[in-house]
Design an enzyme around this catalytic site. Structure first.
Site, PDB file in Angstrom:
ATOM      1  N   LYS A   1      -9.496   2.212  -3.386  1.00  0.00           N
ATOM      2  CA  LYS A   1     -10.038   1.694  -2.127  1.00  0.00           C
ATOM      3  C   LYS A   1     -11.441   2.244  -1.905  1.00  0.00           C
ATOM      4  CE  LYS A   1      -8.819   1.149   2.758  1.00  0.00           C
ATOM      5  NZ  LYS A   1      -7.838   1.498   3.811  1.00  0.00           N
TER       6      LYS A   1
ATOM      7  N   CYS B   1      -5.531  -2.657   2.386  1.00  0.00           N
ATOM      8  CA  CYS B   1      -5.483  -2.560   3.849  1.00  0.00           C
ATOM      9  C   CYS B   1      -6.665  -3.268   4.497  1.00  0.00           C
ATOM     10  CB  CYS B   1      -5.386  -1.095   4.271  1.00  0.00           C
ATOM     11  SG  CYS B   1      -4.944  -0.868   6.010  1.00  0.00           S
TER      12      CYS B   1
ATOM     13  N   GLU C   1       0.835  -1.201   0.000  1.00  0.00           N
ATOM     14  CA  GLU C   1       0.000   0.000   0.000  1.00  0.00           C
ATOM     15  C   GLU C   1       0.875   1.257   0.000  1.00  0.00           C
ATOM     16  OE1 GLU C   1      -3.564   1.932   2.782  1.00  0.00           O
ATOM     17  OE2 GLU C   1      -2.226   0.394   3.585  1.00  0.00           O
TER      18      GLU C   1
END
Length: 508
Positions: free
Chosen positions: A332, A384, A269
């Site tokens: 995301k 994540c 990430e």
């Protein structure tokens, strides 16, 4: 005498029970602690003189369990201690005070039942339903579900393929709460029941696990991936004077021997610290990391202009071919409150706005489309903590062959957080019957099979690479992948109905 002291000090008793329950979580996995904490909690609830005391009993347990179980959050505040250090006691208390309600409310509802068996059944069902509600309430945070305490044994977690982690939570709570009957009455019958219930539950889980694993013998594919874990300290990750050094480190590790046999290089990430779309100079440097046959998957920040003065910012995953062309992106979609955005930012008091301004203002993405690169298995992306949400990790109508989960657990240092995060990925793999490649810049990188087995990993905090072959795309069918949370919710509803019927019968 012992029981009288437990009741006399019910606040301390329930607080200690919550604290020792944390020891059953990763990385400790001292599972037997739950055979002490759950029976005592349920016994204290049933002995509470009223519903308010039952609520308080559960609240002390829940406060302790979540405050200590989520204490790794405080490590993130130490990265910039001068700015955020003062928030550590607030974060610790807030974790317990808010999430403790998800134990307190089931405890209060349990008090509506009168007979021991109805209390036992009601408590078990309410606890699991509370976990499920926690997964979506105020954007949701289904971290440290009780079912994850079984992740120390591969066979025991296979039932997640039927009813997900919530079904495992139900099994854990019912099995570990059973000694409540022996605590209530120390006669032979109740002692027998206290031993019989966990024996039946765990033997059933284990036998099914053996059968499920034997049914799905996995083989390696021809696709080889390389995890790159540079273990860059979080304090240096975004330091202006280290940005280029951090990029060089990723490139250098990607070039290590064996690179000519790699099909996918996976960074973590926000591993690319510059604008990958607009910074042509630094993007061209990526060619040094790639062989002609290699595709790079990396995290980075994506900017989408709105007008000449404004833009949307996304926490994204980029798929880049050996010619430095961006062939796919994933933005995301499930953002971290108070980490990637501030809820109701505009309504904050003036004294908090300078602090809030240092927290990201990311926009949420919407796409979950699989990516297909030449003849290799198709993959989906997760960033994540998106991996912690059961039945929300892939496009069910267009399922990929494997999932890439990029993350950066450097915020949490050497703590329980990265281990708990990894176990969440294991549970998702079993639930959906899918391979998960988890790349952590500073954490635990791992390749997880569709059965939840960790095929290979880079330990927490270690600077290393891992070259490993993907399992062949599996055709593992899971009822949880098809029906989601319907099975555990329906089962909890049936258990509650039985508890209500028993309760009605016992009061007449």
């Amino acid at each position: 005498m012992f029981k009288e002291r437990l009741l006399q000090h019910y606040r301390l008793s329930s607080f200690i029970c919550g604290w020792i329950s944390v020891l059953a979580l990763p990385p400790f996995h001292i599972f037997p602690t739950l055979f002490l904490s759950f029976p005592v909690l349920l016994w204290l609830i049933t002995k509470a003189p009223n519903k308010i005391k039952a609520f308080k009993t559960g609240y002390y347990f829940g406060f302790s369990f979540f405050a200590f179980g989520l204490s790794w959050i405080n490590n993130a505040l130490l990265i910039d201690a001068n700015t955020f250090g003062w928030l550590i006691p607030i974060a610790f208390l807030a974790s317990g005070l808010f999430f403790g309600l998800f134990i307190a409310i089931p405890s209060w509802l349990t008090k509506y039942f009168k007979s021991p068996i109805s209390q036992y059944l009601g408590f078990s069902a309410f606890m699991v339903l509370s976990e499920w509600i926690r997964s979506f309430f105020l954007t949701g945070f289904p971290w440290n579900l009780f079912g994850t305490t079984l992740a120390f044994n591969l066979q025991l977690i296979q039932t997640a393929a039927i009813g997900g982690t919530y079904l495992l939570s139900l099994a854990v709570i019912m099995a570990c709460s059973a000694p409540f009957f022996a605590l209530l009455n120390s006669n032979r019958k109740d002692i027998f029941i206290s031993l019989l219930i966990p024996t039946l539950i765990f033997s059933s889980l284990y036998v099914y696990g053996i059968f499920h694993i034997k049914q799905h013998q996995l083989q390696a594919s021809e696709t080889t991936i390389r995890f790159v874990q540079p273990a860059i300290p979080q304090s240096l990750k975004w330091s202006q004077s280290y940005l280029e050094d951090n990029l060089y480190e990723h490139i250098k590790m990607s070039q290590l021997p064996g690179a000519d046999k790699i099909d996918f290089i996976i960074w973590s990430e926000t591993a690319f610290p510059f604008s990958i779309e607009y910074d042509e100079y630094h993007r061209q440097m990526l060619s040094y990391a790639l062989m002609p046959q290699t595709t790079l998957i990396t995290g980075g920040i994506r900017y989408q202009p709105i007008n000449n003065e404004q833009h949307n910012m996304y926490n994204s995953m980029f798929v880049i071919d050996s010619a430095n062309k961006i062939v796919a992106t994933y933005d995301k979609s499930h953002l971290v409150p108070f980490g990637e955005y501030i809820p109701f930012r505009q309504y904050l008091p003036e004294w908090l706005k300078p602090i809030a301004s240092q927290i990201g203002s990311f926009s949420s993405g919407i796409s979950k489309q699989p990516v297909k690169i030449s003849s290799h298995p198709s993959f989906g992306g997760l960033i994540c903590y998106e991996i912690i949400f059961p039945h929300n990790i892939l496009n069910q109508k267009n399922k990929p062959d494997w999932i890439i989960n990029i993350t950066n657990d450097g915020w949490y240092g050497i703590s329980s957080g990265p281990f708990q995060h990894l176990v969440s990925a294991q549970m998702r793999a079993v639930e959906e019957g899918i391979t998960i490649a988890r790349s952590a810049g500073s954490g635990i990188s791992a390749l997880i099979s569709p059965l939840g087995e960790i095929i290979g990993k880079i330990p927490l905090g270690k600077r290393d690479i891992l070259d490993i072959k993907l399992p062949k795309p599996s055709k593992i069918f899971t009822y949880y992948g098809l029906y989601g949370n319907i099975i555990p919710i329906l089962l909890c509803s049936v258990i509650l109905a039985i508890a209500i019927l028993i309760n009605i019968k016992s009061t007449h």
